[in-house]
Motif scaffolding. Sequence first.
Motif, PDB file in Angstrom:
ATOM      1  N   SER A  36      -0.664   3.610  19.325  1.00 50.91           N
ATOM      2  CA  SER A  36      -1.959   3.784  18.505  1.00 50.91           C
ATOM      3  C   SER A  36      -1.318   3.673  16.980  1.00 50.91           C
ATOM      4  N   VAL A  37      -2.492   3.375  15.965  1.00 50.86           N
ATOM      5  CA  VAL A  37      -2.289   3.300  14.672  1.00 50.86           C
ATOM      6  C   VAL A  37      -3.492   4.033  14.184  1.00 50.86           C
ATOM      7  N   THR A  38      -3.520   5.189  12.997  1.00 51.20           N
ATOM      8  CA  THR A  38      -4.320   5.655  12.416  1.00 51.20           C
ATOM      9  C   THR A  38      -4.342   5.329  10.939  1.00 51.20           C
ATOM     10  N   LEU A  39      -5.481   4.672  10.137  1.00 52.11           N
ATOM     11  CA  LEU A  39      -5.449   4.624   9.032  1.00 52.11           C
ATOM     12  C   LEU A  39      -6.275   5.772   8.409  1.00 52.11           C
ATOM     13  N   THR A  40      -5.929   6.454   7.268  1.00 52.27           N
ATOM     14  CA  THR A  40      -6.763   7.267   6.636  1.00 52.27           C
ATOM     15  C   THR A  40      -7.333   6.861   5.367  1.00 52.27           C
ATOM     16  N   MET A  41      -8.389   6.653   5.373  1.00 54.46           N
ATOM     17  CA  MET A  41      -9.240   5.948   4.117  1.00 54.46           C
ATOM     18  C   MET A  41     -10.422   6.518   3.819  1.00 54.46           C
ATOM     19  N   HIS A  42     -10.826   6.202   2.582  1.00 56.56           N
ATOM     20  CA  HIS A  42     -12.319   6.143   2.315  1.00 56.56           C
ATOM     21  C   HIS A  42     -12.895   5.369   1.542  1.00 56.56           C
ATOM     22  N   SER A  43     -14.165   5.087   1.144  1.00 53.27           N
ATOM     23  CA  SER A  43     -14.936   4.223   0.327  1.00 53.27           C
ATOM     24  C   SER A  43     -15.533   5.056  -1.091  1.00 53.27           C
ATOM     25  N   ASN A  44     -16.203   4.074  -1.746  1.00 51.07           N
ATOM     26  CA  ASN A  44     -17.140   4.883  -2.611  1.00 51.07           C
ATOM     27  C   ASN A  44     -18.344   5.398  -2.030  1.00 51.07           C
ATOM     28  N   THR A  45     -19.029   6.063  -2.828  1.00 52.24           N
ATOM     29  CA  THR A  45     -20.196   6.819  -2.016  1.00 52.24           C
ATOM     30  C   THR A  45     -21.254   5.910  -1.259  1.00 52.24           C
ATOM     31  N   SER A  46     -21.543   4.714  -1.694  1.00 55.53           N
ATOM     32  CA  SER A  46     -22.469   3.747  -1.131  1.00 55.53           C
ATOM     33  C   SER A  46     -21.772   2.083  -1.293  1.00 55.53           C
ATOM     34  N   ALA A  47     -20.358   2.001  -1.326  1.00 57.39           N
ATOM     35  CA  ALA A  47     -20.068   0.752  -1.300  1.00 57.39           C
ATOM     36  C   ALA A  47     -18.342   0.620  -1.003  1.00 57.39           C
ATOM     37  N   GLY A  48     -17.912  -0.406  -0.809  1.00 55.29           N
ATOM     38  CA  GLY A  48     -16.756  -0.580  -0.300  1.00 55.29           C
ATOM     39  C   GLY A  48     -16.656  -1.604   0.865  1.00 55.29           C
ATOM     40  N   ALA A  49     -15.969  -2.529   0.757  1.00 54.44           N
ATOM     41  CA  ALA A  49     -15.868  -3.658   2.005  1.00 54.44           C
ATOM     42  C   ALA A  49     -14.336  -4.140   1.770  1.00 54.44           C
ATOM     43  N   GLY A  50     -14.066  -4.776   2.839  1.00 48.57           N
ATOM     44  CA  GLY A  50     -12.771  -5.781   3.033  1.00 48.57           C
ATOM     45  C   GLY A  50     -12.427  -6.025   4.193  1.00 48.57           C
ATOM     46  N   SER A  51     -11.158  -6.618   4.604  1.00 46.33           N
ATOM     47  CA  SER A  51     -10.579  -6.994   5.875  1.00 46.33           C
ATOM     48  C   SER A  51      -9.332  -6.443   5.977  1.00 46.33           C
ATOM     49  N   MET A  52      -8.830  -6.414   7.293  1.00 48.87           N
ATOM     50  CA  MET A  52      -7.651  -5.924   7.552  1.00 48.87           C
ATOM     51  C   MET A  52      -6.881  -6.476   8.782  1.00 48.87           C
ATOM     52  N   GLN A  53      -5.662  -6.716   8.638  1.00 47.35           N
ATOM     53  CA  GLN A  53      -4.863  -7.406   9.830  1.00 47.35           C
ATOM     54  C   GLN A  53      -3.738  -6.549  10.021  1.00 47.35           C
ATOM     55  N   LEU A  54      -3.446  -6.243  11.340  1.00 43.41           N
ATOM     56  CA  LEU A  54      -2.053  -5.562  11.619  1.00 43.41           C
ATOM     57  C   LEU A  54      -1.335  -6.534  12.620  1.00 43.41           C
ATOM     58  N   LYS A  55      -0.081  -7.008  12.308  1.00 46.11           N
ATOM     59  CA  LYS A  55       0.540  -7.756  13.371  1.00 46.11           C
ATOM     60  C   LYS A  55       1.760  -7.135  13.406  1.00 46.11           C
ATOM     61  N   MET A  56       2.472  -7.776  14.461  1.00 50.52           N
ATOM     62  CA  MET A  56       3.707  -7.266  15.394  1.00 50.52           C
ATOM     63  C   MET A  56       4.488  -8.868  15.480  1.00 50.52           C
ATOM     64  N   GLY A  57       5.311  -9.007  14.331  1.00 51.01           N
ATOM     65  CA  GLY A  57       5.890 -10.366  14.045  1.00 51.01           C
ATOM     66  C   GLY A  57       4.612 -11.350  13.866  1.00 51.01           C
ATOM     67  N   ASP A  58       4.464 -12.429  14.797  1.00 46.59           N
ATOM     68  CA  ASP A  58       3.405 -13.213  14.712  1.00 46.59           C
ATOM     69  C   ASP A  58       2.161 -13.011  15.343  1.00 46.59           C
ATOM     70  N   THR A  59       2.263 -11.808  16.219  1.00 43.56           N
ATOM     71  CA  THR A  59       1.161 -11.564  17.080  1.00 43.56           C
ATOM     72  C   THR A  59       0.225 -10.547  16.594  1.00 43.56           C
ATOM     73  N   ASP A  60      -1.179 -10.907  16.714  1.00 45.09           N
ATOM     74  CA  ASP A  60      -2.239 -10.018  15.765  1.00 45.09           C
ATOM     75  C   ASP A  60      -2.290  -8.748  16.938  1.00 45.09           C
ATOM     76  N   LEU A  61      -2.412  -7.672  16.317  1.00 45.10           N
ATOM     77  CA  LEU A  61      -2.577  -6.471  16.895  1.00 45.10           C
ATOM     78  C   LEU A  61      -3.918  -5.826  16.729  1.00 45.10           C
ATOM     79  N   TRP A  62      -4.477  -6.097  15.730  1.00 45.89           N
ATOM     80  CA  TRP A  62      -5.673  -5.500  15.095  1.00 45.89           C
ATOM     81  C   TRP A  62      -6.476  -6.223  13.914  1.00 45.89           C
ATOM     82  N   ASN A  63      -7.615  -6.578  13.976  1.00 46.55           N
ATOM     83  CA  ASN A  63      -8.208  -7.352  12.938  1.00 46.55           C
ATOM     84  C   ASN A  63      -9.465  -6.862  12.847  1.00 46.55           C
ATOM     85  N   ILE A  64      -9.806  -6.765  11.327  1.00 51.13           N
ATOM     86  CA  ILE A  64     -11.449  -6.394  10.850  1.00 51.13           C
ATOM     87  C   ILE A  64     -11.415  -7.547  10.155  1.00 51.13           C
TER      88      ILE A  64
END
Length: 447
Positions: free
Chosen positions: A63-91
Amino acid sequence: MLNSLFLFIALYTISGKQAVPSGEIPAGSTCAYEQTGTKSGQLTAGNTLMLTLNGYDGMMLQSVTLTMHSNTSAGAGSMQLKMGDTDLWNISGASFSSSSWAGVYSTDWTDISHSFNNISVPKGAPVTLYIAASQNSLYLQSVALEYLAPQSEMFTVKFNTYSSERISPLTETSPNTGIVLPDVSTSDDQWNFYGWSVRPIDETNETPAAYKAGATYYPSGNCTLHAVYVSQGEQQPWYPTADLTSGDYLIALNDPPSGTMWVAAGAVENGMLASKKLTYIPDDEWVELPPALVASNTVYTLGVTNDTLTIRHKASNTAVLLGANGKFAKSSTANNSWIITPCETEPDEMPMFAISGTAGGKLYYISYYVDGEGVIYFRPTTDAVLKHDLLFYALEDIVETASLYSSFAFGTALPDNRLDLQQTYRLNIGPYLLTISNGKKFLQINE
């Protein structure tokens, strides 16, 4: 045995625009952290970060755990976790309040986790995390990676017998092969060796977790096992009761000349109760039952009121009734009152009781029936000659002294005077200095 796998957690904390590793990091692994923007770990719109981990070859990602936070009412984006060329987790581009991220905007640090199905990292494949912000702001505090790694060491097990008996340490011949646990011969007329524990056991009646001699033990590191000794409890004689009160009982028929006893077993079937046979050596003593005869099908609950009782098979929760046809019947709801008649016995004879009931104007006694193969069944009879008096063994009369367990039955361990060859020792002998280092001896003249 398959190679043992051990669970580890590697933590990478973002500080000063760097990823600071801690926890259980694979030996020889490296990490690299890059980000745009001015504040460490903060991503405003249009900024990115990338964490690259190398050296996880052969590890199995859990497993992987990201410890994060945003602003009070905003914050957005994308995320990609890869192993070599293999996608493991995408947002894909999504707000921090979406279910893809945290599910809610928050200025508190929030754990966002994703599990894997034992994904093995190929040789040379980096594990890469990439986050891009599309709206102010996303904040990353740390990344925790949970993984399984095979044991690669041969571990040594030491033994503390807490007696004068010495047992040499044992080392695995290769990783994950384990060691065969030795026996301990130390004993006396009260205490005997029971097994090996991962910790010393103070005297207790609680049965400790212990590994038996001859078993293969697989250590997870260099360790010491501790001998545990047992003093077996004594079983007090269990004889039939002279005082019938409400409670749980074994019901028995006895034939002293043959040295045979039958204990009722089970609910009513075909108008009778089956039995279990016990053979003993006939003598003038009372018959002592072994508690091992107590099983789920041999226990009957008696409800005693003055000179009457009800009989209910405990496991099936069905009453033993006297049916209209003069046979046993059973019911999960109704009860049948039987009459208790104590038998006249001498003071040194076992107490027995005649149990009777009335059906169709006839008096029936609980007696027995022998089938063509000599098997005994309990059943009612109107023949007073065949009336057979019963013995009742109360479960509450079973008294057993609890066994004792202890590592310190023979005191504490004698001090180990053997040298630790990894240490350096110096001893002045007259004009000489004796030095022992790494198992080697050096003698030199003192200046």
